[in-house]
Design a protein around this motif. Structure first.
Motif, PDB file in Angstrom:
ATOM      1  N   ILE A 147       0.854  -1.190   0.000  1.00  0.00           N
ATOM      2  CA  ILE A 147       0.000   0.000   0.000  1.00  0.00           C
ATOM      3  C   ILE A 147       0.889   1.239   0.000  1.00  0.00           C
ATOM      4  O   ILE A 147       1.858   1.315   0.772  1.00  0.00           O
ATOM      5  CB  ILE A 147      -0.930   0.040   1.237  1.00  0.00           C
ATOM      6  CG1 ILE A 147      -1.915  -1.110   1.223  1.00  0.00           C
ATOM      7  CG2 ILE A 147      -1.674   1.356   1.316  1.00  0.00           C
ATOM      8  CD1 ILE A 147      -2.884  -1.106   2.391  1.00  0.00           C
ATOM      9  N   LYS A 148       0.514   2.203  -0.817  1.00  0.00           N
ATOM     10  CA  LYS A 148       1.212   3.483  -0.829  1.00  0.00           C
ATOM     11  C   LYS A 148       0.978   4.169   0.513  1.00  0.00           C
ATOM     12  O   LYS A 148      -0.131   4.109   1.060  1.00  0.00           O
ATOM     13  CB  LYS A 148       0.703   4.368  -1.961  1.00  0.00           C
ATOM     14  CG  LYS A 148       1.009   3.827  -3.330  1.00  0.00           C
ATOM     15  CD  LYS A 148       0.419   4.719  -4.409  1.00  0.00           C
ATOM     16  CE  LYS A 148       0.682   4.121  -5.769  1.00  0.00           C
ATOM     17  NZ  LYS A 148       0.073   4.892  -6.849  1.00  0.00           N
ATOM     18  N   PRO A 149       1.982   4.856   1.054  1.00  0.00           N
ATOM     19  CA  PRO A 149       1.839   5.490   2.373  1.00  0.00           C
ATOM     20  C   PRO A 149       0.612   6.393   2.493  1.00  0.00           C
ATOM     21  O   PRO A 149      -0.078   6.381   3.504  1.00  0.00           O
ATOM     22  CB  PRO A 149       3.130   6.296   2.526  1.00  0.00           C
ATOM     23  CG  PRO A 149       4.106   5.630   1.633  1.00  0.00           C
ATOM     24  CD  PRO A 149       3.308   5.066   0.487  1.00  0.00           C
ATOM     25  N   GLU A 150       0.302   7.143   1.449  1.00  0.00           N
ATOM     26  CA  GLU A 150      -0.831   8.068   1.518  1.00  0.00           C
ATOM     27  C   GLU A 150      -2.180   7.343   1.497  1.00  0.00           C
ATOM     28  O   GLU A 150      -3.211   7.937   1.811  1.00  0.00           O
ATOM     29  CB  GLU A 150      -0.750   9.114   0.395  1.00  0.00           C
ATOM     30  CG  GLU A 150      -0.838   8.564  -1.006  1.00  0.00           C
ATOM     31  CD  GLU A 150       0.507   8.125  -1.606  1.00  0.00           C
ATOM     32  OE1 GLU A 150       0.524   7.901  -2.835  1.00  0.00           O
ATOM     33  OE2 GLU A 150       1.513   8.014  -0.880  1.00  0.00           O
ATOM     34  N   GLU A 151      -2.201   6.074   1.140  1.00  0.00           N
ATOM     35  CA  GLU A 151      -3.447   5.309   1.081  1.00  0.00           C
ATOM     36  C   GLU A 151      -3.683   4.440   2.320  1.00  0.00           C
ATOM     37  O   GLU A 151      -4.694   3.751   2.410  1.00  0.00           O
ATOM     38  CB  GLU A 151      -3.446   4.426  -0.177  1.00  0.00           C
ATOM     39  CG  GLU A 151      -3.465   5.238  -1.458  1.00  0.00           C
ATOM     40  CD  GLU A 151      -3.322   4.383  -2.710  1.00  0.00           C
ATOM     41  OE1 GLU A 151      -3.224   3.142  -2.605  1.00  0.00           O
ATOM     42  OE2 GLU A 151      -3.301   4.968  -3.811  1.00  0.00           O
ATOM     43  N   ILE A 152      -2.760   4.484   3.273  1.00  0.00           N
ATOM     44  CA  ILE A 152      -2.885   3.663   4.482  1.00  0.00           C
ATOM     45  C   ILE A 152      -3.951   4.258   5.395  1.00  0.00           C
ATOM     46  O   ILE A 152      -3.882   5.430   5.770  1.00  0.00           O
ATOM     47  CB  ILE A 152      -1.542   3.578   5.237  1.00  0.00           C
ATOM     48  CG1 ILE A 152      -0.499   2.877   4.364  1.00  0.00           C
ATOM     49  CG2 ILE A 152      -1.709   2.847   6.562  1.00  0.00           C
ATOM     50  CD1 ILE A 152       0.913   2.973   4.911  1.00  0.00           C
ATOM     51  N   ASP A 153      -4.939   3.449   5.752  1.00  0.00           N
ATOM     52  CA  ASP A 153      -5.994   3.845   6.682  1.00  0.00           C
ATOM     53  C   ASP A 153      -5.892   2.973   7.936  1.00  0.00           C
ATOM     54  O   ASP A 153      -6.249   1.796   7.898  1.00  0.00           O
ATOM     55  CB  ASP A 153      -7.370   3.665   6.034  1.00  0.00           C
ATOM     56  CG  ASP A 153      -8.509   4.071   6.956  1.00  0.00           C
ATOM     57  OD1 ASP A 153      -8.260   4.460   8.121  1.00  0.00           O
ATOM     58  OD2 ASP A 153      -9.670   3.979   6.505  1.00  0.00           O
TER      59      ASP A 153
END
Length: 176
Positions: A147-153
């Motif tokens: 997962i791309k860092p900005e897409e981590i929830d």
């Protein structure tokens, strides 16, 4: 949910039924004097990034929190260090070899296993893996992906300490 010490009704040394609460973390046998302390079990989890800086995430294949996101890791066996644990777990769960690992931090946690809340102390590592060609979900991992860092929830991660650690990881990324 009741305290996990409530499940221990008999002294493990002499078998007496007079195994009573001593304090919040122990029980004491009124007959032989044995005191059982409920100390946390050690567990590990890993932050592994690929060459693009994406985080390797797993989907839990078993309860608790089956189907939610997770980090690779697991419980420490007897006579095993936490560094040995994380390398073993990554090999078992993902078929990957750890080149290097460093401990980042630890967090206390409660792990619900078959209805029993077990106290754990979770050790979080940053692990380097140079070869992802053998990546394959196995053991208690249903799926593994980046997962791309900005897409981590963090809310998609089912276990409380993992959720908190992923939140800390995201804050660190934003701070770099």
């Amino acid at each position: 949910m009741s305290h996990c010490l409530d499940l221990f009704r008999f002294c493990p040394v002499c078998g007496s039924q007079h195994f009573n609460v001593n304090n919040v973390k122990s029980k004491k046998c009124a007959d032989c004097g044995f005191v059982y302390y409920l100390n946390p079990s050690a567990a590990t989890a890993a932050f592994i990034e690929n060459e693009k800086g994406e985080l390797l995430v797993c989907r839990r294949g078993k309860e608790p929190e089956k189907g939610t996101f997770d980090l690779p890791g697991g419980f420490t066996d007897m006579e095993e260090t936490c560094a040995e644990t994380i390398a073993r777990e990554i090999k078992e769960e993902l078929n990957l070899s750890v080149d290097r690992s460093e401990i980042l931090f630890s967090l206390p946690n409660w792990y619900c296993y078959l209805g029993m809340n077990i106290p754990t102390l979770d050790f979080f590592f940053r692990c380097q893996v140079s070869d992802f060609s053998g990546l394959k979900a196995a053991d208690d991992v249903a799926e593994a992906f980046f997962i791309k860092p900005e897409e981590i929830d963090p809310e998609l991660f089912g276990l409380a300490s993992i959720r908190k650690a992923v939140t800390m990881y995201k804050l660190k990324i934003k701070g770099d």
